[in-house]
Design a protein around this motif. Structure first.
Motif, PDB file in Angstrom:
ATOM      1  N   GLY A 171      28.318  14.800  36.439  1.00 53.15           N
ATOM      2  CA  GLY A 171      27.013  14.331  35.996  1.00 53.15           C
ATOM      3  C   GLY A 171      26.936  14.301  34.486  1.00 53.15           C
ATOM      4  N   VAL A 172      25.969  13.560  33.963  1.00 53.15           N
ATOM      5  CA  VAL A 172      25.861  13.408  32.511  1.00 53.15           C
ATOM      6  C   VAL A 172      25.484  14.718  31.827  1.00 53.15           C
ATOM      7  N   ASP A 173      24.904  15.656  32.601  1.00 56.20           N
ATOM      8  CA  ASP A 173      24.525  16.943  32.011  1.00 56.20           C
ATOM      9  C   ASP A 173      25.569  18.025  32.262  1.00 56.20           C
ATOM     10  N   SER A 174      26.746  17.634  32.761  1.00 56.11           N
ATOM     11  CA  SER A 174      27.844  18.588  32.907  1.00 56.11           C
ATOM     12  C   SER A 174      28.468  18.871  31.543  1.00 56.11           C
ATOM     13  N   GLN A 175      29.211  19.969  31.461  1.00 60.13           N
ATOM     14  CA  GLN A 175      29.892  20.303  30.214  1.00 60.13           C
ATOM     15  C   GLN A 175      31.310  20.769  30.512  1.00 60.13           C
ATOM     16  N   VAL A 176      32.267  20.336  29.678  1.00 56.44           N
ATOM     17  CA  VAL A 176      33.639  20.804  29.806  1.00 56.44           C
ATOM     18  C   VAL A 176      34.091  21.365  28.458  1.00 56.44           C
ATOM     19  N   VAL A 177      34.884  22.433  28.521  1.00 56.34           N
ATOM     20  CA  VAL A 177      35.316  23.123  27.307  1.00 56.34           C
ATOM     21  C   VAL A 177      36.826  23.373  27.394  1.00 56.34           C
TER      22      VAL A 177
END
Length: 430
Positions: free
Chosen positions: A259-265
């Motif tokens: 989703g557009v509000d996911s985050q990856v680091v």
């Protein structure tokens, strides 16, 4: 995806800031939805289906005919894959059963603890941008193993008022037949209050968007338990030169496409390795069907270069990721130092998607830093732990004075008297 090199501890929070959740604004939208469902029941659910899903729903509950038809619409190869995943998830969750605990802590004083299934559970299955039939397995299997008396599944319909066949097939495979055509906050409201078609439940499970999460948190205030605050998905990959850049990039993108509000680091030890991974991310991104979603998620994302491994691990624990992939040379040391993570994936050949689907662990996990104080869903999530105690005549004589002294010092005379009367009775009985 921006790159940050050796941020100081004071910069960590800003550097790894998750996408902002507009709690107040979302609450203003969700609260009226909850009230309307409480007041109008099925009528409100049908109205919201028209307003949000642009579909007219005649019957909120999926019929047995719809479930039967779904069996023929699912590809045989997918059926085999679902069956294989089901087997692993059942095996791992069945092994989590804890035996009854019974112990005589002192002569005549016996304490017990038993696991008792939660009677009525609601399972929320997202179906907006992707039909998550895998979540049916992750929630339905432990609910069945625990022995929950009533299992209600709620998931949003498509534009034709239908539920994705794979969701219906999977639910049927594990014996769930009460399926509600409702999504979003209104589905949570229905399971919180109950409607003409939807039973009120004792605990609600399942991931969802910010509106679903906000509704679940409101449900808690109405006496309904929830599994955890599970919002937008996230992954942190901790890798060094022993990792394969293409694999790392693929893992980052597998969460970015949620989703557009996911985050990856990405946390790594050299800028050179980070550049290799980011180059792979750009190359692999172009072939994704959900490329636009992943691109927007990458705007929330970051690569962090941390030269010292102990500091890198401190940063990871501070971030407390939902999914953590560890692919470094000394993986055992790194794994042992992790204290805040929803689920951990170890080595070059353990993609996060294995846990999402079929390895056996559960994919319903705490997000947004809640891994500091929440566990992911497990068999225990569907149980209550009840303690029991039985004290004999000898037991109250052995323990009585201890209770009397403690009660007297807390100025709770009735507590003390409840023991004193029994001790006097036994003394006179002789």
């Amino acid at each position: 995806m921006k790159t940050i090199i050796n941020p100081s501890r004071s910069e960590w929070e800003k550097a790894l800031k998750r996408p902002v959740q507009k709690t107040k604004e979302i609450g203003k939208i969700v609260k009226p939805i909850m009230r309307k469902v409480k007041r109008s029941g099925d009528k409100a659910l049908k109205k919201f289906a028209l307003e949000y899903d642009h579909v007219q729903i005649k019957n909120l509950l999926v019929s047995l005919d719809e479930i039967k038809q779904a069996r023929d619409l699912v590809d045989p190869q997918l059926k085999e894959a679902i069956a294989s995943a089901k087997k692993n998830i059942e095996k791992f969750h069945a092994a989590q059963v804890t035996p009854e605990l019974k112990m005589e802590v002192m002569e005549g004083v016996t304490c017990m603890r038993r696991s008792v299934p939660i009677q009525r559970v609601g399972l929320y299955i997202p179906g907006g941008t992707a039909p998550l039939f895998s979540t049916v397995l992750m929630l339905g299997i432990p609910a069945n193993l625990a022995g929950c008396e009533e299992i209600v599944l709620s998931t949003p319909p498509d534009k034709h008022g239908n539920i994705h066949p794979a969701i219906l097939y999977t639910a049927d495979l594990i014996g769930i037949d009460k399926i509600v055509k409702a999504g979003g906050a209104q589905a949570i409201a229905a399971m919180t209050y109950g409607t003409e078609s939807v039973p009120k439940v004792d605990k609600i499970f399942g991931p969802g968007n910010q509106y679903v999460t906000a509704a679940k948190q409101l449900a808690v205030k109405k006496g309904v338990a929830i599994d955890m605050p599970a919002g937008p998905s996230e992954v942190l990959v901790y890798a060094d030169e022993s990792a394969i850049p293409a694999f790392v990039a693929a893992d980052l993108l597998s969460q970015a496409e949620h989703g557009v509000d996911s985050q990856v680091v990405l946390v790594t030890n050299t800028e050179k390795f980070a550049k290799k991974v980011l180059k792979e991310v750009e190359a692999q991104l172009e072939s994704l069907s959900r490329k636009d979603i992943a691109k927007r998620a990458l705007e929330n994302s970051v690569a962090v270069i941390m030269g010292h491994k102990d500091t890198a691990l401190e940063l990871i624990n501070d971030y407390a990721p939902e999914h953590l992939i560890i692919c470094v040379e000394d993986e055992e040391e790194a794994v042992n130092k992790i204290i805040n993570a929803g689920s951990v994936f170890i080595g070059n050949y353990t993609p996060e998607s294995a846990g999402d689907y079929a390895s056996g662990t559960n994919h319903t996990l705490p997000t947004y830093g809640y891994a500091r104080n929440y566990s992911g869903v497990s068999l225990d999530s569907f149980f209550k732990k009840i303690t029991y105690q039985k004290i004999t005549e000898k037991g109250i004589q052995n323990l009585g004075q201890t209770i009397e002294i403690m009660a007297a010092n807390e100025l709770l005379d009735a507590h003390k008297n409840a023991v004193t009367l029994r001790l006097k009775y036994l003394k006179n009985k002789k």
